[in-house]
Design an enzyme around this catalytic site. Structure first.
Site, mmCIF file in Angstrom:
data_model
loop_
_atom_site.group_PDB
_atom_site.id
_atom_site.type_symbol
_atom_site.label_atom_id
_atom_site.label_comp_id
_atom_site.label_asym_id
_atom_site.label_seq_id
_atom_site.Cartn_x
_atom_site.Cartn_y
_atom_site.Cartn_z
ATOM 1 N N SER A 254 29.507 9.683 5.862
ATOM 2 C CA SER A 254 29.229 8.413 6.545
ATOM 3 C C SER A 254 30.151 7.318 6.034
ATOM 4 O O SER A 254 30.760 6.582 6.818
ATOM 5 C CB SER A 254 27.767 8.002 6.337
ATOM 6 N N SER B 44 32.594 15.847 3.629
ATOM 7 C CA SER B 44 31.391 15.613 2.835
ATOM 8 C C SER B 44 31.016 16.899 2.108
ATOM 9 O O SER B 44 30.855 17.947 2.732
ATOM 10 C CB SER B 44 30.249 15.181 3.750
ATOM 11 N N CYS C 191 19.519 12.998 11.590
ATOM 12 C CA CYS C 191 19.426 11.534 11.675
ATOM 13 C C CYS C 191 18.608 11.101 12.878
ATOM 14 O O CYS C 191 17.986 10.053 12.861
ATOM 15 C CB CYS C 191 20.817 10.923 11.789
HETATM 16 C C1 LIG Z 1 26.676 15.187 7.959
HETATM 17 C C2 LIG Z 1 27.716 14.542 8.776
HETATM 18 C C3 LIG Z 1 28.182 13.253 8.482
HETATM 19 C C4 LIG Z 1 27.583 12.414 7.374
HETATM 20 O O1 LIG Z 1 27.881 12.914 6.112
HETATM 21 P P1 LIG Z 1 27.029 12.401 4.845
HETATM 22 O O2 LIG Z 1 27.770 12.936 3.684
HETATM 23 O O3 LIG Z 1 25.672 12.981 4.970
HETATM 24 O O4 LIG Z 1 27.050 10.904 4.893
HETATM 25 C C5 LIG Z 1 29.189 12.733 9.254
HETATM 26 N N1 LIG Z 1 29.722 13.442 10.273
HETATM 27 C C6 LIG Z 1 29.308 14.678 10.581
HETATM 28 C C7 LIG Z 1 29.951 15.414 11.697
HETATM 29 C C8 LIG Z 1 28.281 15.264 9.856
HETATM 30 O O5 LIG Z 1 27.856 16.488 10.186
#
Ligand SMILES: *Cc1c(COP(=O)(O)O)cnc(C)c1O
Length: 398
Positions: free
Chosen positions: A71, A199, A324
């Site tokens: 994020s 991430s 989410c």
């Molecule tokens: C999980 C996810 C995020 C967010 O990542 P976090 O590390 O949880 O903030 C952003 N983009 C995609 C495509 C995701 O699957």
């Protein structure tokens, strides 16, 4: 039996990743900004991890910024590109209707600040075409952001081609590669990527850590002000244990990528074949151009949430959309973007596999989902109307 099929939401850490973190909480706990030897040992580890991570994605270490996760990386990439555009009087951004909310909500914010946003339609198969991007680029376009693979329906976008188009037109290209990492090859050079988000917790690393890659020469706007860490791009003492865990997890997943992808794809296709036998069901997203571990179905006449609870009772962890949005009654924006109507989008189920998933688990899951859908339909007034011809089926099938 506990069957975890929600790997797109988060993954279990590997033993290697956990082991890689421990020394940095226990013995090498110095602050990398400290000048004493304990601090310098931590600084060396950080530099080495940056190098290893860079290597996994074909980048230079200077291009790697450590963030708190996907994020934050998405936010910073978009806000930075917008600021660069602003300085040149370019205030148009292109993206797609089915991005992660970390992208979509940042775009909303930029729109309020006077940027113009074009969200490209996504085809029913869940793929955005490079030609759509090419046609949308204008003189004042400062950024194109298109995700590598979608988190709900798993479809893989032609990012290399999109990147090529952006290069030719001198427009910055960012891709949210959070779902792709560890499953699909990433090479920022070859794939013409200027900025990329990752991430760690999506590829068996720790939560709360990620990277933003930005090609050298692209100035990043810090979201957090303070010390001069991360070359002034993000203040705050670096989370070294998490960085070490992420480096280990990324290397491990990249090393085994082809064999794991093949193994997971085979199980995914068995699951798709099994669930396709349920009448009035439909696979969301292209059957071939999707992540190795992603299965996403809509079943007519049922509620996704009820299905999830029944599956949880049978020991299966699944999702009815992205984590989410679960908990809200709005149907998934991704399913709406590929043209599913509200009634159908509500009856969706996402199952995401990992290298730990077994053939036996897949067999059990096919049976459990089939039984659960049967049961929910048997008590559904909507289904009764469909069967009695008082309502038209939307999904075909026998
Ligand atoms: C999980 C996810 C995020 C967010 O990542 P976090 O590390 O949880 O903030 C952003 N983009 C995609 C495509 C995701 O699957």
């Amino acid at each position: 039996m506990k069957i975890y099929l929600d790997n797109a939401a988060t993954t279990k850490m590997t033993k290697t990743a956990i082991a890689a973190m421990l020394p940095y909480m226990d013995t090498i706990y110095g602050n990398p900004s400290s000048l004493h030897s304990s601090g310098q040992a931590a600084a060396e580890a950080l530099a080495e991890a940056r190098q290893r991570i860079a290597q996994c994605i074909g980048a230079s270490p200077e291009g790697i910024l450590f963030t708190s996760g996907g994020s934050e990386s998405d936010n910073q990439a978009l806000l930075s590109a917008a600021q660069i555009g602003q300085r040149k009087g370019k205030r148009h951004i292109i993206s797609t209707a089915f991005e992660h909310h970390a992208v979509l909500h940042t775009l909303k914010k930029l729109e309020k600040e006077g940027f113009e946003i074009t969200l490209l339609d996504v085809h029913e198969n869940g793929i955005v075409l490079p030609e759509q991007v090419a046609a949308a680029i204008r003189e004042d376009t400062c950024l194109v952001t298109v995700m590598y693979a979608n988190n709900e329906i798993g479809t893989v976008q032609p990012i290399e081609k999109i990147g090529e188009i952006c290069r030719a037109k001198h427009v910055l290209f960012h891709t949210d590669a959070v779902q792709a990492a560890g499953h699909l090859e990433i090479d920022v050079q070859k794939q013409n990527i200027d900025m990329l988000s990752l991430s760690a917790h999506k590829f068996h690393g720790p939560k709360g850590i990620g990277i933003l890659y930005a090609e050298e020469g692209i100035p990043l706007t810090p979201l957090i002000e303070g010390g001069a860490q991360e070359s002034g791009r993000r203040a705050g003492t670096e989370n070294i244990p998490a960085v070490m865990g992420m480096a280990a997890a990324l290397e491990e997943s990249c090393r085994h990528l082809p064999e794991h992808a093949e193994q997971i794809c085979a199980l995914r296709d068995k699951l798709i074949a099994g669930l396709s036998r349920i009448p009035h069901s439909i696979l969301n997203g292209d059957a071939a151009r999707r992540l190795p571990g992603n299965v996403n179905f809509c079943f007519e006449g049922i509620e996704g949430e009820s299905l999830l609870l029944l599956l949880d009772d049978k020991g299966i962890c699944a999702s009815s959309g992205s984590a989410c949005t679960s908990g809200s009654l709005d149907p998934s924006h991704v399913l709406l973007a590929i043209g599913r109507v509200h009634d159908i989008a509500h009856g969706s189920l996402r199952l995401t596999l990992s290298k730990e998933t077994t053939e036996e688990q897949i067999r059990y899951t096919v049976q459990a989902v089939t039984d659960a859908v049967d049961y929910l339909r048997s008590i559904s007034p909507v289904w009764r109307d469909l069967v009695n011809g008082r309502r038209e089926y939307i999904l075909r099938g026998e």
